[in-house]
Design a protein around this motif. Sequence first.
Motif, PDB file in Angstrom:
ATOM      1  N   GLY A  25       0.762  -1.190   0.000  1.00 29.28           N
ATOM      2  CA  GLY A  25       0.000   0.000   0.000  1.00 29.28           C
ATOM      3  C   GLY A  25       0.802   1.253   0.000  1.00 29.28           C
ATOM      4  N   THR A  26       0.189   2.271  -0.490  1.00 37.34           N
ATOM      5  CA  THR A  26       0.845   3.556  -0.489  1.00 37.34           C
ATOM      6  C   THR A  26      -0.159   4.636  -0.245  1.00 37.34           C
ATOM      7  OG1 THR A  26       0.767   4.704  -2.591  1.00 37.34           O
ATOM      8  CG2 THR A  26       1.854   2.587  -2.581  1.00 37.34           C
ATOM      9  N   SER A  27       0.298   5.677   0.379  1.00 36.47           N
ATOM     10  CA  SER A  27      -0.593   6.789   0.642  1.00 36.47           C
ATOM     11  C   SER A  27      -0.980   7.500  -0.633  1.00 36.47           C
ATOM     12  CB  SER A  27       0.088   7.787   1.591  1.00 36.47           C
ATOM     13  OG  SER A  27       1.320   8.218   1.045  1.00 36.47           O
ATOM     14  N   GLY A  28      -0.318   7.171  -1.725  1.00 35.78           N
ATOM     15  CA  GLY A  28      -0.623   7.820  -2.996  1.00 35.78           C
ATOM     16  C   GLY A  28      -1.525   7.002  -3.884  1.00 35.78           C
ATOM     17  N   THR A  29      -2.047   5.846  -3.434  1.00 31.90           N
ATOM     18  CA  THR A  29      -2.915   5.055  -4.273  1.00 31.90           C
ATOM     19  C   THR A  29      -4.230   5.754  -4.475  1.00 31.90           C
ATOM     20  OG1 THR A  29      -3.740   3.836  -2.372  1.00 31.90           O
ATOM     21  CG2 THR A  29      -1.891   2.871  -3.561  1.00 31.90           C
ATOM     22  N   SER A  30      -4.816   5.524  -5.660  1.00 29.85           N
ATOM     23  CA  SER A  30      -6.055   6.217  -6.017  1.00 29.85           C
ATOM     24  C   SER A  30      -7.247   5.312  -5.856  1.00 29.85           C
ATOM     25  CB  SER A  30      -5.971   6.687  -7.473  1.00 29.85           C
ATOM     26  OG  SER A  30      -7.218   7.147  -7.927  1.00 29.85           O
ATOM     27  N   SER A 190       0.561  -9.258  -0.281  1.00 32.64           N
ATOM     28  CA  SER A 190      -0.248  -8.096  -0.642  1.00 32.64           C
ATOM     29  C   SER A 190       0.089  -7.653  -2.065  1.00 32.64           C
ATOM     30  CB  SER A 190       0.007  -6.942   0.330  1.00 32.64           C
ATOM     31  OG  SER A 190      -0.514  -7.216   1.614  1.00 32.64           O
ATOM     32  N   TYR A 191       1.374  -7.691  -2.397  1.00 39.68           N
ATOM     33  CA  TYR A 191       1.799  -7.319  -3.747  1.00 39.68           C
ATOM     34  C   TYR A 191       1.308  -8.342  -4.777  1.00 39.68           C
ATOM     35  CZ  TYR A 191       5.039  -4.141  -1.330  1.00 39.68           C
ATOM     36  OH  TYR A 191       5.585  -3.161  -0.537  1.00 39.68           O
ATOM     37  N   ARG A 192       1.283  -9.589  -4.381  1.00 45.33           N
ATOM     38  CA  ARG A 192       0.801 -10.626  -5.294  1.00 45.33           C
ATOM     39  C   ARG A 192      -0.675 -10.416  -5.611  1.00 45.33           C
ATOM     40  NH1 ARG A 192       0.399 -17.020  -3.763  1.00 45.33           N
ATOM     41  NH2 ARG A 192      -0.900 -17.659  -5.534  1.00 45.33           N
ATOM     42  N   LEU A 193      -1.467 -10.059  -4.609  1.00 46.85           N
ATOM     43  CA  LEU A 193      -2.886  -9.785  -4.836  1.00 46.85           C
ATOM     44  C   LEU A 193      -3.047  -8.619  -5.807  1.00 46.85           C
ATOM     45  CD1 LEU A 193      -5.884 -10.194  -4.272  1.00 46.85           C
ATOM     46  CD2 LEU A 193      -5.624  -8.847  -2.179  1.00 46.85           C
ATOM     47  N   LEU A 194      -2.266  -7.571  -5.608  1.00 50.00           N
ATOM     48  CA  LEU A 194      -2.300  -6.432  -6.527  1.00 50.00           C
ATOM     49  C   LEU A 194      -1.946  -6.867  -7.955  1.00 50.00           C
ATOM     50  CD1 LEU A 194      -0.649  -3.680  -4.336  1.00 50.00           C
ATOM     51  CD2 LEU A 194      -2.772  -3.355  -5.623  1.00 50.00           C
ATOM     52  N   ILE A 332      -2.882  -3.223   8.309  1.00 51.74           N
ATOM     53  CA  ILE A 332      -2.006  -4.159   9.019  1.00 51.74           C
ATOM     54  C   ILE A 332      -2.147  -5.587   8.517  1.00 51.74           C
ATOM     55  CG2 ILE A 332      -3.649  -4.683  10.866  1.00 51.74           C
ATOM     56  CD1 ILE A 332       0.169  -4.183  11.266  1.00 51.74           C
ATOM     57  N   TYR A 333      -3.190  -5.846   7.731  1.00 52.26           N
ATOM     58  CA  TYR A 333      -3.407  -7.198   7.204  1.00 52.26           C
ATOM     59  C   TYR A 333      -3.110  -7.175   5.709  1.00 52.26           C
ATOM     60  CZ  TYR A 333      -5.724 -11.691   6.346  1.00 52.26           C
ATOM     61  OH  TYR A 333      -6.002 -12.973   5.961  1.00 52.26           O
ATOM     62  N   LEU A 334      -3.520  -8.188   4.986  1.00 52.99           N
ATOM     63  CA  LEU A 334      -3.410  -8.218   3.541  1.00 52.99           C
ATOM     64  C   LEU A 334      -4.041  -6.942   3.002  1.00 52.99           C
ATOM     65  CD1 LEU A 334      -2.470 -10.436   1.461  1.00 52.99           C
ATOM     66  CD2 LEU A 334      -4.880 -11.024   1.248  1.00 52.99           C
ATOM     67  N   SER A 335      -3.264  -6.124   2.267  1.00 53.85           N
ATOM     68  CA  SER A 335      -3.744  -4.783   1.939  1.00 53.85           C
ATOM     69  C   SER A 335      -2.852  -4.117   0.909  1.00 53.85           C
ATOM     70  CB  SER A 335      -3.770  -3.920   3.211  1.00 53.85           C
ATOM     71  OG  SER A 335      -3.941  -2.546   2.928  1.00 53.85           O
ATOM     72  N   PRO A 336      -3.396  -3.215   0.093  1.00 53.99           N
ATOM     73  CA  PRO A 336      -2.529  -2.423  -0.775  1.00 53.99           C
ATOM     74  C   PRO A 336      -1.840  -1.289  -0.030  1.00 53.99           C
ATOM     75  CG  PRO A 336      -4.802  -1.748  -1.080  1.00 53.99           C
ATOM     76  CD  PRO A 336      -4.833  -2.927  -0.133  1.00 53.99           C
ATOM     77  N   ASP A 337      -2.046  -1.233   1.287  1.00 51.79           N
ATOM     78  CA  ASP A 337      -1.571  -0.087   2.071  1.00 51.79           C
ATOM     79  C   ASP A 337      -0.709  -0.487   3.266  1.00 51.79           C
ATOM     80  OD1 ASP A 337      -3.280   1.810   0.510  1.00 51.79           O
ATOM     81  OD2 ASP A 337      -4.845   0.570   1.400  1.00 51.79           O
ATOM     82  N   ASN A 338       0.022  -1.584   3.156  1.00 55.17           N
ATOM     83  CA  ASN A 338       0.876  -2.015   4.266  1.00 55.17           C
ATOM     84  C   ASN A 338       1.925  -0.979   4.638  1.00 55.17           C
ATOM     85  OD1 ASN A 338       0.931  -5.470   3.090  1.00 55.17           O
ATOM     86  ND2 ASN A 338      -0.451  -4.520   4.568  1.00 55.17           N
ATOM     87  N   ASP A 339       2.341  -0.179   3.669  1.00 55.84           N
ATOM     88  CA  ASP A 339       3.357   0.843   3.957  1.00 55.84           C
ATOM     89  C   ASP A 339       2.847   1.867   4.960  1.00 55.84           C
ATOM     90  OD1 ASP A 339       1.613   1.661   1.791  1.00 55.84           O
ATOM     91  OD2 ASP A 339       2.895   3.411   1.567  1.00 55.84           O
TER      92      ASP A 339
END
Length: 354
Positions: A25-30, A190-194, A332-339
Amino acid sequence: MAVPRRLAAAAAALALSLTVAACGGTSGTSDASSTSDGDGTAAKHGAAPASGYPVKIENCGTTQVFDKAPSRVVVMNGASVAEVSTLLALGLGDRITANQQSYGMSEVPGRAEAIKKLPTGGVRQNDAFGIPRESMIGLRPDLVLSTTSYGFDAKNGFATRDELKNVGARSYISPQGCHDENSRLTIEDSYRLLRDMGRIFHVPGRAERIIAASRRHIDAVAAKVKGRKKPNVMMLFTNMTMGGNDFSAVVAKGIYNDILGRAGATNVFENASRTSFADLSKEKVAATAVDALVVIAYQDPNPAAYAENLFKEFPQWPAAKNHTYVTLSDSIYLSPDNDLAVERLARKLHPEAF
Protein backbone atom coordinates in the motif's frame (compact mmCIF):
# COMPACT_ATOMS: atom_id res chain seq x y z
CA MET A 1 -13.78 -8.87 28.48
CA ALA A 2 -17.24 -10.06 27.60
CA VAL A 3 -18.10 -10.07 23.91
CA PRO A 4 -21.59 -9.50 22.48
CA ARG A 5 -23.00 -12.57 20.75
CA ARG A 6 -22.91 -11.11 17.24
CA LEU A 7 -19.33 -9.95 17.71
CA ALA A 8 -18.40 -13.38 18.98
CA ALA A 9 -19.99 -14.97 15.94
CA ALA A 10 -18.24 -12.52 13.67
CA ALA A 11 -15.00 -13.30 15.46
CA ALA A 12 -15.53 -16.96 14.73
CA ALA A 13 -15.93 -16.12 11.07
CA LEU A 14 -12.82 -13.93 11.27
CA ALA A 15 -10.84 -16.69 12.95
CA LEU A 16 -11.84 -19.15 10.23
CA SER A 17 -11.10 -16.60 7.57
CA LEU A 18 -7.76 -15.53 9.00
CA THR A 19 -6.63 -19.07 9.70
CA VAL A 20 -7.69 -20.30 6.29
CA ALA A 21 -6.65 -17.06 4.67
CA ALA A 22 -4.71 -15.29 2.63
CA CYS A 23 -1.72 -11.12 -1.08
CA GLY A 24 0.39 -3.62 0.07
CA GLY A 25 0.00 0.00 0.00
CA THR A 26 0.84 3.56 -0.49
CA SER A 27 -0.59 6.79 0.64
CA GLY A 28 -0.62 7.82 -3.00
CA THR A 29 -2.91 5.05 -4.27
CA SER A 30 -6.05 6.22 -6.02
CA ASP A 31 -9.60 5.11 -5.26
CA ALA A 32 -10.87 6.52 -8.55
CA SER A 33 -13.09 4.28 -10.66
CA SER A 34 -11.38 5.02 -13.97
CA THR A 35 -10.01 1.93 -15.71
CA SER A 36 -7.34 3.66 -17.76
CA ASP A 37 -3.99 2.13 -16.98
CA GLY A 38 -2.12 5.40 -17.43
CA ASP A 39 0.39 3.75 -19.78
CA GLY A 40 -1.53 3.95 -23.04
CA THR A 41 -3.79 0.98 -22.27
CA ALA A 42 -7.52 1.42 -21.79
CA ALA A 43 -10.15 -1.08 -20.70
CA LYS A 44 -13.61 0.33 -21.20
CA HIS A 45 -16.32 -0.75 -18.79
CA GLY A 46 -17.95 -3.95 -19.96
CA ALA A 47 -15.79 -4.30 -23.07
CA ALA A 48 -12.74 -6.43 -23.76
CA PRO A 49 -9.56 -4.40 -24.25
CA ALA A 50 -7.84 -4.57 -27.63
CA SER A 51 -5.02 -6.77 -26.35
CA GLY A 52 -3.82 -8.67 -23.35
CA TYR A 53 -6.38 -11.46 -23.25
CA PRO A 54 -6.94 -14.27 -22.55
CA VAL A 55 -5.37 -14.10 -19.09
CA LYS A 56 -4.76 -17.29 -17.14
CA ILE A 57 -4.43 -17.24 -13.35
CA GLU A 58 -3.39 -20.35 -11.42
CA ASN A 59 -5.35 -20.17 -8.19
CA CYS A 60 -5.62 -22.82 -5.49
CA GLY A 61 -5.44 -25.77 -7.85
CA THR A 62 -7.65 -24.24 -10.54
CA THR A 63 -6.89 -22.37 -13.75
CA GLN A 64 -9.06 -19.29 -14.11
CA VAL A 65 -9.24 -18.03 -17.70
CA PHE A 66 -10.37 -14.48 -18.43
CA ASP A 67 -11.33 -13.47 -21.98
CA LYS A 68 -11.98 -9.88 -20.93
CA ALA A 69 -11.94 -7.66 -17.86
CA PRO A 70 -14.70 -8.61 -15.40
CA SER A 71 -17.53 -6.10 -15.04
CA ARG A 72 -19.79 -7.73 -12.42
CA VAL A 73 -17.54 -8.46 -9.44
CA VAL A 74 -18.85 -9.79 -6.15
CA VAL A 75 -16.58 -9.41 -3.09
CA MET A 76 -17.27 -11.89 -0.31
CA ASN A 77 -17.03 -10.88 3.35
CA GLY A 78 -14.28 -13.00 4.90
CA ALA A 79 -13.81 -10.48 7.74
CA SER A 80 -11.39 -8.74 5.39
CA VAL A 81 -11.16 -5.60 3.29
CA ALA A 82 -8.10 -6.72 1.35
CA GLU A 83 -9.95 -7.50 -1.85
CA VAL A 84 -12.24 -4.48 -2.03
CA SER A 85 -9.38 -2.16 -1.02
CA THR A 86 -7.19 -3.60 -3.75
CA LEU A 87 -9.87 -3.03 -6.38
CA LEU A 88 -10.38 0.54 -5.21
CA ALA A 89 -6.64 1.23 -5.14
CA LEU A 90 -6.49 0.04 -8.76
CA GLY A 91 -9.37 2.33 -9.74
CA LEU A 92 -11.82 -0.53 -10.33
CA GLY A 93 -14.65 0.42 -8.02
CA ASP A 94 -17.11 0.67 -10.92
CA ARG A 95 -16.65 -3.05 -11.62
CA ILE A 96 -18.14 -4.06 -8.26
CA THR A 97 -21.72 -5.32 -8.35
CA ALA A 98 -21.88 -6.37 -4.70
CA ASN A 99 -19.41 -5.79 -1.86
CA GLN A 100 -19.70 -7.43 1.55
CA GLN A 101 -16.45 -6.14 3.07
CA SER A 102 -16.02 -3.28 5.54
CA TYR A 103 -13.95 -2.51 8.64
CA GLY A 104 -15.79 0.76 9.19
CA MET A 105 -12.50 2.66 9.23
CA SER A 106 -9.24 2.89 7.30
CA GLU A 107 -5.77 4.39 7.40
CA VAL A 108 -6.39 5.70 3.87
CA PRO A 109 -8.31 9.00 3.82
CA GLY A 110 -11.69 8.50 2.18
CA ARG A 111 -11.33 4.71 1.83
CA ALA A 112 -13.94 3.75 4.43
CA GLU A 113 -16.40 6.21 2.88
CA ALA A 114 -15.67 4.87 -0.61
CA ILE A 115 -16.33 1.32 0.57
CA LYS A 116 -19.57 2.37 2.25
CA LYS A 117 -20.83 3.84 -1.04
CA LEU A 118 -20.28 0.62 -3.00
CA PRO A 119 -23.34 -1.46 -3.95
CA THR A 120 -24.12 -4.40 -1.69
CA GLY A 121 -26.40 -6.17 -4.15
CA GLY A 122 -29.23 -5.95 -1.64
CA VAL A 123 -28.14 -9.31 -0.26
CA ARG A 124 -28.83 -10.50 3.27
CA GLN A 125 -25.90 -12.43 4.75
CA ASN A 126 -26.52 -15.93 6.03
CA ASP A 127 -25.46 -17.33 9.42
CA ALA A 128 -21.93 -17.87 8.07
CA PHE A 129 -21.65 -14.11 7.38
CA GLY A 130 -21.59 -14.44 3.62
CA ILE A 131 -23.74 -14.43 0.49
CA PRO A 132 -26.03 -17.49 0.28
CA ARG A 133 -25.74 -19.67 -2.81
CA GLU A 134 -29.06 -18.68 -4.38
CA SER A 135 -28.43 -14.98 -3.83
CA MET A 136 -24.96 -15.28 -5.32
CA ILE A 137 -26.24 -16.94 -8.48
CA GLY A 138 -28.94 -14.27 -8.71
CA LEU A 139 -26.31 -11.52 -8.75
CA ARG A 140 -25.01 -12.87 -12.10
CA PRO A 141 -21.34 -12.29 -11.26
CA ASP A 142 -18.52 -12.79 -13.71
CA LEU A 143 -15.92 -12.81 -10.92
CA VAL A 144 -16.24 -13.66 -7.22
CA LEU A 145 -13.43 -12.76 -4.80
CA SER A 146 -12.94 -14.49 -1.46
CA THR A 147 -10.23 -14.03 1.13
CA THR A 148 -10.14 -17.79 1.71
CA SER A 149 -11.65 -21.05 0.50
CA TYR A 150 -14.22 -20.57 3.27
CA GLY A 151 -16.16 -18.31 0.91
CA PHE A 152 -16.71 -21.15 -1.58
CA ASP A 153 -17.56 -23.92 0.90
CA ALA A 154 -20.98 -25.51 0.36
CA LYS A 155 -21.12 -26.41 4.08
CA ASN A 156 -21.38 -22.68 4.78
CA GLY A 157 -24.29 -22.29 2.38
CA PHE A 158 -22.13 -20.64 -0.28
CA ALA A 159 -21.85 -21.30 -4.01
CA THR A 160 -18.89 -23.53 -4.80
CA ARG A 161 -16.27 -22.66 -7.40
CA ASP A 162 -17.68 -25.34 -9.72
CA GLU A 163 -21.20 -23.95 -9.35
CA LEU A 164 -19.95 -20.48 -10.19
CA LYS A 165 -18.05 -21.82 -13.19
CA ASN A 166 -21.25 -23.45 -14.43
CA VAL A 167 -22.97 -20.05 -14.57
CA GLY A 168 -20.04 -18.36 -16.29
CA ALA A 169 -18.35 -16.80 -13.25
CA ARG A 170 -14.64 -16.96 -12.45
CA SER A 171 -13.51 -17.19 -8.84
CA TYR A 172 -10.39 -16.09 -6.98
CA ILE A 173 -9.01 -16.92 -3.54
CA SER A 174 -6.46 -14.47 -2.18
CA PRO A 175 -2.84 -15.54 -1.58
CA GLN A 176 -2.33 -18.14 1.16
CA GLY A 177 -6.11 -18.58 1.35
CA CYS A 178 -6.13 -22.06 -0.15
CA HIS A 179 -5.16 -23.80 3.07
CA ASP A 180 -6.14 -23.69 6.71
CA GLU A 181 -3.38 -21.44 8.06
CA ASN A 182 -2.13 -17.99 7.08
CA SER A 183 0.89 -17.75 9.36
CA ARG A 184 3.16 -17.50 6.31
CA LEU A 185 1.55 -14.35 4.93
CA THR A 186 3.96 -11.48 4.22
CA ILE A 187 3.83 -8.08 2.56
CA GLU A 188 4.82 -9.82 -0.67
CA ASP A 189 1.41 -11.51 -0.64
CA SER A 190 -0.25 -8.10 -0.64
CA TYR A 191 1.80 -7.32 -3.75
CA ARG A 192 0.80 -10.63 -5.29
CA LEU A 193 -2.89 -9.78 -4.84
CA LEU A 194 -2.30 -6.43 -6.53
CA ARG A 195 -0.46 -8.09 -9.42
CA ASP A 196 -3.13 -10.73 -9.93
CA MET A 197 -5.90 -8.12 -10.00
CA GLY A 198 -3.76 -6.00 -12.31
CA ARG A 199 -3.49 -8.90 -14.73
CA ILE A 200 -7.14 -9.89 -14.52
CA PHE A 201 -8.36 -6.35 -15.19
CA HIS A 202 -5.60 -5.50 -17.68
CA VAL A 203 -4.09 -2.74 -15.56
CA PRO A 204 -0.70 -4.28 -14.73
CA GLY A 205 1.14 -0.99 -15.00
CA ARG A 206 -1.05 0.54 -12.34
CA ALA A 207 -0.45 -2.38 -10.00
CA GLU A 208 3.31 -2.17 -10.47
CA ARG A 209 3.33 1.56 -9.73
CA ILE A 210 1.49 1.00 -6.45
CA ILE A 211 3.89 -1.79 -5.51
CA ALA A 212 6.96 0.26 -6.40
CA ALA A 213 5.75 3.25 -4.37
CA SER A 214 4.99 0.98 -1.42
CA ARG A 215 8.45 -0.58 -1.52
CA ARG A 216 10.12 2.85 -1.60
CA HIS A 217 8.01 4.05 1.32
CA ILE A 218 8.70 0.96 3.44
CA ASP A 219 12.42 0.98 2.64
CA ALA A 220 12.68 4.65 3.63
CA VAL A 221 10.96 4.05 6.96
CA ALA A 222 12.96 0.90 7.67
CA ALA A 223 16.19 2.82 7.04
CA LYS A 224 15.22 5.41 9.66
CA VAL A 225 14.67 2.81 12.40
CA LYS A 226 17.48 0.44 11.47
CA GLY A 227 19.76 -0.41 14.39
CA ARG A 228 17.43 1.00 17.05
CA LYS A 229 16.30 -1.07 20.01
CA LYS A 230 13.19 -3.02 19.12
CA PRO A 231 10.28 -2.69 21.58
CA ASN A 232 8.28 -5.78 22.50
CA VAL A 233 4.81 -5.29 21.09
CA MET A 234 1.51 -6.98 21.89
CA MET A 235 -0.89 -6.90 18.96
CA LEU A 236 -4.54 -7.92 19.20
CA PHE A 237 -7.98 -7.40 17.71
CA THR A 238 -10.48 -5.39 19.69
CA ASN A 239 -13.52 -6.92 21.34
CA MET A 240 -13.13 -10.39 19.86
CA THR A 241 -12.88 -13.92 21.14
CA MET A 242 -11.32 -16.70 19.07
CA GLY A 243 -10.72 -19.27 21.80
CA GLY A 244 -11.39 -20.18 25.40
CA ASN A 245 -9.06 -17.84 27.27
CA ASP A 246 -9.42 -14.18 28.17
CA PHE A 247 -7.10 -13.11 25.34
CA SER A 248 -7.74 -15.31 22.32
CA ALA A 249 -7.36 -12.74 19.54
CA VAL A 250 -3.67 -12.01 20.15
CA VAL A 251 -1.55 -11.99 17.00
CA ALA A 252 1.27 -14.55 16.96
CA LYS A 253 2.40 -14.97 13.36
CA GLY A 254 1.77 -13.81 9.82
CA ILE A 255 1.98 -10.58 7.83
CA TYR A 256 1.62 -8.62 11.07
CA ASN A 257 5.14 -9.62 12.10
CA ASP A 258 6.57 -8.71 8.71
CA ILE A 259 5.09 -5.22 9.11
CA LEU A 260 6.26 -4.95 12.73
CA GLY A 261 9.77 -5.94 11.73
CA ARG A 262 9.95 -3.25 9.03
CA ALA A 263 8.79 -0.73 11.64
CA GLY A 264 11.58 -1.73 14.04
CA ALA A 265 9.60 -3.79 16.55
CA THR A 266 9.17 -7.37 17.77
CA ASN A 267 6.00 -9.32 18.50
CA VAL A 268 6.36 -10.36 22.13
CA PHE A 269 3.92 -13.25 21.60
CA GLU A 270 5.34 -14.53 18.32
CA ASN A 271 6.29 -17.86 19.87
CA ALA A 272 3.12 -18.25 21.93
CA SER A 273 1.44 -20.21 19.12
CA ARG A 274 2.32 -22.15 16.01
CA THR A 275 -0.63 -20.57 14.23
CA SER A 276 -1.63 -17.00 13.46
CA PHE A 277 -3.31 -16.31 16.79
CA ALA A 278 -2.45 -17.09 20.40
CA ASP A 279 -5.09 -17.99 22.98
CA LEU A 280 -3.69 -16.57 26.22
CA SER A 281 -4.74 -16.45 29.83
CA LYS A 282 -4.92 -13.20 31.75
CA GLU A 283 -2.08 -14.44 33.94
CA LYS A 284 0.19 -15.02 30.92
CA VAL A 285 -0.55 -11.54 29.57
CA ALA A 286 -0.01 -9.94 32.98
CA ALA A 287 3.37 -11.63 33.41
CA THR A 288 4.70 -10.38 30.05
CA ALA A 289 6.57 -7.09 29.71
CA VAL A 290 4.70 -5.27 26.95
CA ASP A 291 6.54 -2.17 25.73
CA ALA A 292 3.83 -1.09 23.30
CA LEU A 293 0.30 -2.11 22.41
CA VAL A 294 -1.08 -2.36 18.88
CA VAL A 295 -4.86 -2.48 18.72
CA ILE A 296 -6.45 -3.63 15.46
CA ALA A 297 -9.97 -2.32 15.06
CA TYR A 298 -12.58 -4.50 13.37
CA GLN A 299 -15.98 -2.80 13.31
CA ASP A 300 -14.91 -0.84 16.38
CA PRO A 301 -15.39 2.94 16.28
CA ASN A 302 -13.22 3.55 19.35
CA PRO A 303 -10.17 1.27 19.49
CA ALA A 304 -8.33 3.84 21.62
CA ALA A 305 -10.79 3.19 24.45
CA TYR A 306 -9.95 -0.50 24.25
CA ALA A 307 -6.25 0.30 24.65
CA GLU A 308 -6.95 2.58 27.61
CA ASN A 309 -8.94 -0.15 29.34
CA LEU A 310 -6.09 -2.61 28.90
CA PHE A 311 -3.67 -0.13 30.45
CA LYS A 312 -5.94 0.13 33.48
CA GLU A 313 -6.07 -3.67 33.69
CA PHE A 314 -2.28 -4.07 33.35
CA PRO A 315 -0.68 -0.94 34.84
CA GLN A 316 2.59 -2.83 35.33
CA TRP A 317 3.27 -2.91 31.59
CA PRO A 318 5.94 -0.47 30.37
CA ALA A 319 3.37 0.36 27.66
CA ALA A 320 0.88 1.45 30.31
CA LYS A 321 3.45 3.51 32.20
CA ASN A 322 4.55 5.25 29.00
CA HIS A 323 1.07 5.28 27.46
CA THR A 324 2.39 3.76 24.24
CA TYR A 325 -0.16 2.32 21.86
CA VAL A 326 -1.05 2.40 18.17
CA THR A 327 -4.46 1.82 16.61
CA LEU A 328 -4.70 0.34 13.14
CA SER A 329 -7.37 -1.23 10.97
CA ASP A 330 -7.08 -2.28 7.32
CA SER A 331 -3.40 -1.55 6.61
CA ILE A 332 -2.01 -4.16 9.02
CA TYR A 333 -3.41 -7.20 7.20
CA LEU A 334 -3.41 -8.22 3.54
CA SER A 335 -3.74 -4.78 1.94
CA PRO A 336 -2.53 -2.42 -0.78
CA ASP A 337 -1.57 -0.09 2.07
CA ASN A 338 0.88 -2.02 4.27
CA ASP A 339 3.36 0.84 3.96
CA LEU A 340 0.99 3.08 5.92
CA ALA A 341 0.99 0.61 8.81
CA VAL A 342 4.80 0.46 8.75
CA GLU A 343 5.12 4.24 8.97
CA ARG A 344 2.41 4.68 11.60
CA LEU A 345 4.01 2.06 13.82
CA ALA A 346 7.55 3.37 13.31
CA ARG A 347 6.59 6.97 14.11
CA LYS A 348 4.94 5.94 17.37
CA LEU A 349 7.55 3.42 18.46
CA HIS A 350 10.61 5.42 17.31
CA PRO A 351 9.55 9.10 17.33
CA GLU A 352 13.16 10.20 17.66
CA ALA A 353 13.87 8.78 14.18
CA PHE A 354 11.50 11.20 12.46
